[in-house]
Design an enzyme around this catalytic site. Sequence first.
Site, short mmCIF file in Angstrom:
data_model
loop_
_atom_site.label_atom_id
_atom_site.label_comp_id
_atom_site.label_asym_id
_atom_site.label_seq_id
_atom_site.Cartn_x
_atom_site.Cartn_y
_atom_site.Cartn_z
N HIS A 259 0.84 -1.20 0.00
CA HIS A 259 0.00 0.00 0.00
C HIS A 259 0.87 1.24 0.00
CE1 HIS A 259 -3.25 2.75 0.95
NE2 HIS A 259 -4.04 1.78 0.51
N ASP A 310 -8.05 -5.11 -0.76
CA ASP A 310 -8.49 -5.96 -1.87
C ASP A 310 -8.25 -7.44 -1.64
OD1 ASP A 310 -9.53 -3.99 -3.70
OD2 ASP A 310 -7.48 -3.24 -3.78
C1 COA Z 1 -0.40 -0.68 -3.96
C2 COA Z 1 0.87 -0.44 -4.76
C3 COA Z 1 0.49 0.02 -6.16
C4 COA Z 1 1.67 0.64 -4.04
O1 COA Z 1 2.71 0.94 -4.89
P1 COA Z 1 3.92 1.91 -4.53
O2 COA Z 1 3.68 2.69 -3.30
O3 COA Z 1 4.24 2.65 -5.77
O4 COA Z 1 5.08 0.90 -4.16
P2 COA Z 1 6.05 0.21 -5.19
O5 COA Z 1 5.29 -0.42 -6.31
O6 COA Z 1 7.10 1.21 -5.57
O7 COA Z 1 6.66 -0.92 -4.30
C5 COA Z 1 7.74 -0.75 -3.36
C6 COA Z 1 8.52 -2.06 -3.29
O8 COA Z 1 7.66 -3.09 -2.77
C7 COA Z 1 7.45 -4.10 -3.75
N1 COA Z 1 6.04 -4.41 -3.77
C8 COA Z 1 5.02 -3.57 -3.52
N2 COA Z 1 3.86 -4.19 -3.65
C9 COA Z 1 4.15 -5.46 -3.98
C10 COA Z 1 3.36 -6.58 -4.24
N3 COA Z 1 2.04 -6.50 -4.18
N4 COA Z 1 3.97 -7.72 -4.56
C11 COA Z 1 5.32 -7.80 -4.62
N5 COA Z 1 6.11 -6.76 -4.38
C12 COA Z 1 5.54 -5.61 -4.06
C13 COA Z 1 7.86 -3.50 -5.07
O9 COA Z 1 8.28 -4.45 -6.00
C14 COA Z 1 8.97 -2.57 -4.63
O10 COA Z 1 10.13 -3.34 -4.40
P3 COA Z 1 11.57 -2.82 -4.88
O11 COA Z 1 11.80 -1.54 -4.10
O12 COA Z 1 12.47 -3.94 -4.52
O13 COA Z 1 11.44 -2.55 -6.34
C15 COA Z 1 1.72 -1.74 -4.82
O14 COA Z 1 1.97 -2.20 -3.51
C16 COA Z 1 1.06 -2.81 -5.65
O15 COA Z 1 1.23 -2.82 -6.88
N6 COA Z 1 0.27 -3.74 -5.03
C17 COA Z 1 -0.45 -4.74 -5.75
C18 COA Z 1 -1.74 -4.15 -6.34
C19 COA Z 1 -2.78 -3.91 -5.26
O16 COA Z 1 -3.04 -4.74 -4.41
N7 COA Z 1 -3.39 -2.72 -5.34
C20 COA Z 1 -4.45 -2.34 -4.43
C21 COA Z 1 -3.97 -1.31 -3.46
S1 COA Z 1 -5.19 -0.98 -2.21
#
Ligand code: COA
Length: 374
Positions: A259, A310
């Site tokens: 998140h 979710d």
């Molecule tokens: C929610 C979300 C978009 C937040 O994204 P964000 O704040 O931009 O964080 P990032 O995508 O930059 O992730 C930070 C790190 O955690 C990892 N990470 C974050 N969410 C992850 C996940 N669901 N699965 C695996 N790794 C994850 C990323 O790969 C990244 O690792 P790195 O620094 O080694 O590259 C992201 O956690 C995600 O894509 N989750 C899955 C989709 C989801 O459930 N969305 C609903 C949100 S309520």
Amino acid sequence: MSTFKEGLQDVVAATSSICFIDGDRGVLSYRGIDIHDLAEKSTFEEVCYLLWFGKLPRPAELSQLTEDLAKNRTVPKEVFALMRSLPKDANSMDLMRTAVSALGLYDPDQQAGDREANLRKAYRLTGQIAGIVAAIDRIRHGQDRVAPDATLNHAANFLQMLTGNKPSAAAEKAMDVALILHADHELNASTFAGRVTAATLSDIHSAVTSAIGTLKGPLHGGANIDVMRMLIEMGDVSKVRPWLKDALASKKKISGFGHRVYHTEDPRATHLRTMSKELCESSGNGKWFEMSRLIEETMKREKNLNANVDFYSATVYYTLGIAVDLFTPIFAVSRISGWTAHILEQLGNNRLIRPRAEYLGPKYPAPYVPMTER
Ligand SMILES: CC(C)(COP(=O)(O)OP(=O)(O)OC[C@H]1O[C@@H](n2cnc3c(N)ncnc32)[C@H](O)[C@@H]1OP(=O)(O)O)[C@@H](O)C(=O)NCCC(=O)NCCS
């Protein structure tokens, strides 16, 4: 100019009195009231009042709003006709976005943009979006639509319009709590999109249409669909570990985890986990919960990531017998309350939202090379 932050992470882009989140302590509140209290003691209708009017309703105020919401559920027949003409295999969020956009054309307050008219539109959109989601499912199964029932609350009426049957008390309660938990979440991507559209002084249906388009994405509301598809693909508890090992090795993002704001447990997931356990076990589908728990433990251990809203909502909806591709539209059945509260708040003290970009292109002034010399 201030410095650029990728994804606008931690950038404060609005003031708001609607939703307070403390991502370090796992706190979520609507108008200062803790989400745990609301989930345990409130109803979706009461939460709508709280979001739109800024305080808990007195009994007469709640009865009035409940009545207003119930009598504003009718979707114009022209919108149903439009929905019937759309491709049967279309994405459910695309169908919803198209139908909600069309609602604006038939809204009796179409030309009015004052607060009272916008509140009436918020009531109508809240009632009608539930009817649209139910219609998406019924149309593709060649079924007639089910008329809204003004004697039922929002949750029960939605389930009845979807299935044609009065829901059990347990199903109604689960849906009502799910609606409360999804109602608002500060400046999430779809709410931000809605506020940006509203701030141009466009109309409320356009703002909600922007929000729906934004909610669709798998990084936002679309994640609940992907969670259930992942569970179905795994199929069995024994497949969880190897599936996750491969997925994480290939740097795949696991839907339902992580998140932008919470660095600890998402408080909504706490409730949804309990609901998922109860619903999975009572419906003889305990394996979905067992698999979910194993995924959650593995993600915590391997990636230090927590389940978000979710993750467990997927198995809650699935065990209620809801089609997987309706999960994200159902998010909107609830979030419409928060979207419209934010749009009303934006319009109450409006200024165009127009940030800047840090330019990384060719250095100015770049030469204009004539066509013959390129
Ligand atoms: C929610 C979300 C978009 C937040 O994204 P964000 O704040 O931009 O964080 P990032 O995508 O930059 O992730 C930070 C790190 O955690 C990892 N990470 C974050 N969410 C992850 C996940 N669901 N699965 C695996 N790794 C994850 C990323 O790969 C990244 O690792 P790195 O620094 O080694 O590259 C992201 O956690 C995600 O894509 N989750 C899955 C989709 C989801 O459930 N969305 C609903 C949100 S309520």
